[in-house]
Design a protein around this motif. Structure first.
Motif, PDB file in Angstrom:
ATOM      1  N   UNK A   7      14.074 -24.609 -17.794  1.00  0.00           N
ATOM      2  CA  UNK A   7      14.123 -25.785 -18.753  1.00  0.00           C
ATOM      3  C   UNK A   7      13.987 -27.185 -17.934  1.00  0.00           C
ATOM      4  N   UNK A   8      14.366 -27.043 -16.875  1.00  0.00           N
ATOM      5  CA  UNK A   8      14.209 -28.128 -15.739  1.00  0.00           C
ATOM      6  C   UNK A   8      14.078 -27.594 -14.398  1.00  0.00           C
ATOM      7  N   UNK A   9      13.364 -28.065 -13.725  1.00  0.00           N
ATOM      8  CA  UNK A   9      12.873 -27.657 -12.246  1.00  0.00           C
ATOM      9  C   UNK A   9      14.068 -27.669 -11.284  1.00  0.00           C
ATOM     10  N   UNK A  10      14.127 -26.772 -10.436  1.00  0.00           N
ATOM     11  CA  UNK A  10      15.234 -26.522  -9.512  1.00  0.00           C
ATOM     12  C   UNK A  10      16.629 -26.540 -10.189  1.00  0.00           C
ATOM     13  N   UNK A  45      10.457 -21.569 -10.280  1.00  0.00           N
ATOM     14  CA  UNK A  45      11.417 -22.344 -10.695  1.00  0.00           C
ATOM     15  C   UNK A  45      11.409 -23.660 -10.162  1.00  0.00           C
ATOM     16  N   UNK A  46      11.219 -24.026  -8.854  1.00  0.00           N
ATOM     17  CA  UNK A  46      11.352 -25.243  -8.038  1.00  0.00           C
ATOM     18  C   UNK A  46       9.994 -26.124  -8.579  1.00  0.00           C
ATOM     19  N   UNK A  57       9.446 -22.585 -19.854  1.00  0.00           N
ATOM     20  CA  UNK A  57       8.862 -21.444 -19.791  1.00  0.00           C
ATOM     21  C   UNK A  57       9.921 -20.229 -19.359  1.00  0.00           C
ATOM     22  N   UNK A  58       9.268 -19.153 -19.479  1.00  0.00           N
ATOM     23  CA  UNK A  58       9.917 -18.069 -19.216  1.00  0.00           C
ATOM     24  C   UNK A  58       9.384 -17.374 -17.870  1.00  0.00           C
ATOM     25  N   UNK A  59      10.048 -17.073 -16.718  1.00  0.00           N
ATOM     26  CA  UNK A  59       9.487 -16.601 -15.575  1.00  0.00           C
ATOM     27  C   UNK A  59       9.585 -15.128 -15.704  1.00  0.00           C
ATOM     28  N   UNK A  60       9.063 -14.448 -14.757  1.00  0.00           N
ATOM     29  CA  UNK A  60       9.076 -13.015 -14.595  1.00  0.00           C
ATOM     30  C   UNK A  60       7.422 -12.559 -14.586  1.00  0.00           C
ATOM     31  N   UNK A  61       6.978 -12.213 -13.288  1.00  0.00           N
ATOM     32  CA  UNK A  61       5.491 -12.008 -13.094  1.00  0.00           C
ATOM     33  C   UNK A  61       4.967 -10.743 -13.566  1.00  0.00           C
ATOM     34  N   UNK A  62       5.789  -9.818 -13.502  1.00  0.00           N
ATOM     35  CA  UNK A  62       5.240  -8.328 -13.688  1.00  0.00           C
ATOM     36  C   UNK A  62       6.426  -7.566 -14.711  1.00  0.00           C
ATOM     37  N   UNK A  63       5.907  -6.963 -15.557  1.00  0.00           N
ATOM     38  CA  UNK A  63       6.715  -6.361 -16.564  1.00  0.00           C
ATOM     39  C   UNK A  63       6.370  -4.843 -17.099  1.00  0.00           C
ATOM     40  N   UNK A  64       7.273  -4.256 -17.609  1.00  0.00           N
ATOM     41  CA  UNK A  64       6.951  -2.812 -18.029  1.00  0.00           C
ATOM     42  C   UNK A  64       7.677  -2.757 -19.379  1.00  0.00           C
ATOM     43  N   UNK A  65       6.974  -2.047 -20.454  1.00  0.00           N
ATOM     44  CA  UNK A  65       7.571  -1.824 -21.538  1.00  0.00           C
ATOM     45  C   UNK A  65       6.688  -0.910 -22.401  1.00  0.00           C
TER      46      UNK A  65
END
Length: 320
Positions: A7-10, A45-46, A57-65
């Motif tokens: 929601x805010x950098x760093x 994030x930085x 935004x929502x981070x997380x570069x790789x996912x499984x589901x």
């Protein structure tokens, strides 16, 4: 649904309640089980990563589901199918809308934790060593940052491809992990002279480097003629300036590797690589090393493990 968002950098991630996305044409909705964490997440994030989504935004570069809904015009993926995907961001949530064309079917033999630890780490190393450097059996491979998420897969793949592998990592505990992954020689980056040890072993033919800084400089001077150097990142915080005269005298080649860029530049590079890698996994030739598995509400702790370099191999967050 729940999502850990910037929601805010760093600043630390915060848990937010957001709407479950609706898949557009060409997309599928995925109920996320696991998300693999990467050093690039800490940069995102930085606000210093090469891709910068608008806040929040929502981070997380790789996912499984598991696919729970299929958008219009999707024929390659079906409802109920287990998939993994490199999405760039969005993985630290309970659901994500994902383009069907980037979904990779997960073999029945593979757990969700392994699937979330697989794509970026193994994909990066395989594309770097095979497609870019053309690593050959009998060559000497130097892996810097060898106990990290991508570094450890480079050790494992280099050995599988027939190379003599030199692993450089910090401390005895991390070097033991590298040894278990197949490293032939070990260098402690805290206490050992990288240049002299590598030269004493006969020099490096390929250098795999996610670290940069002084380690890259030492590796450069330990290269054999016609060696190939692969800068993949700069975890040290220092982007090395490469003296062209050394490249000239030794006929060296430096090849930048941005694995994610091939998703748009040349997708077949990734899909061909994945086919090989999943076949190797099913055959029992690859075994992902996951040092930590944490729940979604501890995603900040997962990131701290990467920042402080306390993790070895991969860190995975379970979102389900």
């Amino acid at each position: 649904m729940r999502a850990m968002q910037v929601t805010a950098y760093d600043q630390p991630l915060s848990m937010q309640e957001v709407d479950i996305p609706t898949p557009k044409a060409g997309e599928v909705l995925v109920r996320i089980d696991t998300c693999g964490m990467n050093f690039g997440d800490t940069l995102m994030i930085k606000g210093t990563y090469q891709e910068k989504p608008p806040l929040p935004f929502t981070i997380g570069m790789e996912l499984a589901g598991t696919v729970t809904e299929v958008g219009a015009d999707v024929t390659s993926v079906t409802k109920g199918q287990r998939i993994a995907a490199y999405t760039g961001f969005g993985g630290l949530a309970e659901y994500a809308a994902v383009p069907a064309e980037i979904c990779v079917p997960i073999p029945d033999e593979m757990s969700s934790v392994d699937a979330a630890a697989f794509l970026i780490a193994y994909g990066t190393s395989h594309v770097a060593l095979d497609f870019k450097a053309g690593l050959k059996a009998g060559e000497r491979l130097l892996v810097l940052g060898a106990s990290g998420g991508v570094g450890l897969t480079a050790v494992e793949l280099g050995k599988l491809m027939g190379a003599e592998v030199i692993a450089c990592a910090r401390g005895a505990e991390k070097l033991a992990v590298c040894k278990a992954a197949g490293a032939d020689h070990l260098i402690d980056s805290e206490t050992d002279d990288i240049r002299s040890i590598v030269k004493g072993l006969g020099g490096a033919d390929v250098v795999y480097d996610p670290v940069g800084g002084d380690q890259f400089k030492a590796a450069l001077r330990a290269c054999n003629p016609e060696a190939r150097l692969l800068p993949l990142g700069f975890a040290s915080g220092e982007v090395p300036q490469i003296p062209a005269n050394i490249l000239l005298v030794k006929n060296l080649t430096v090849m930048g590797v941005y694995w994610g860029g091939y998703a748009k530049l040349r997708p077949s590079v990734l899909t061909d690589s994945f086919k090989t890698l999943f076949d190797w996994y099913v055959d029992g030739k690859l075994k992902p090393h996951v040092s930590n598995v944490l729940p979604l509400d501890r995603a900040n702790d997962a990131l701290d493990l990467l920042r402080t370099r306390k993790a070895t191999g991969k860190v995975v967050v379970q979102t389900a």
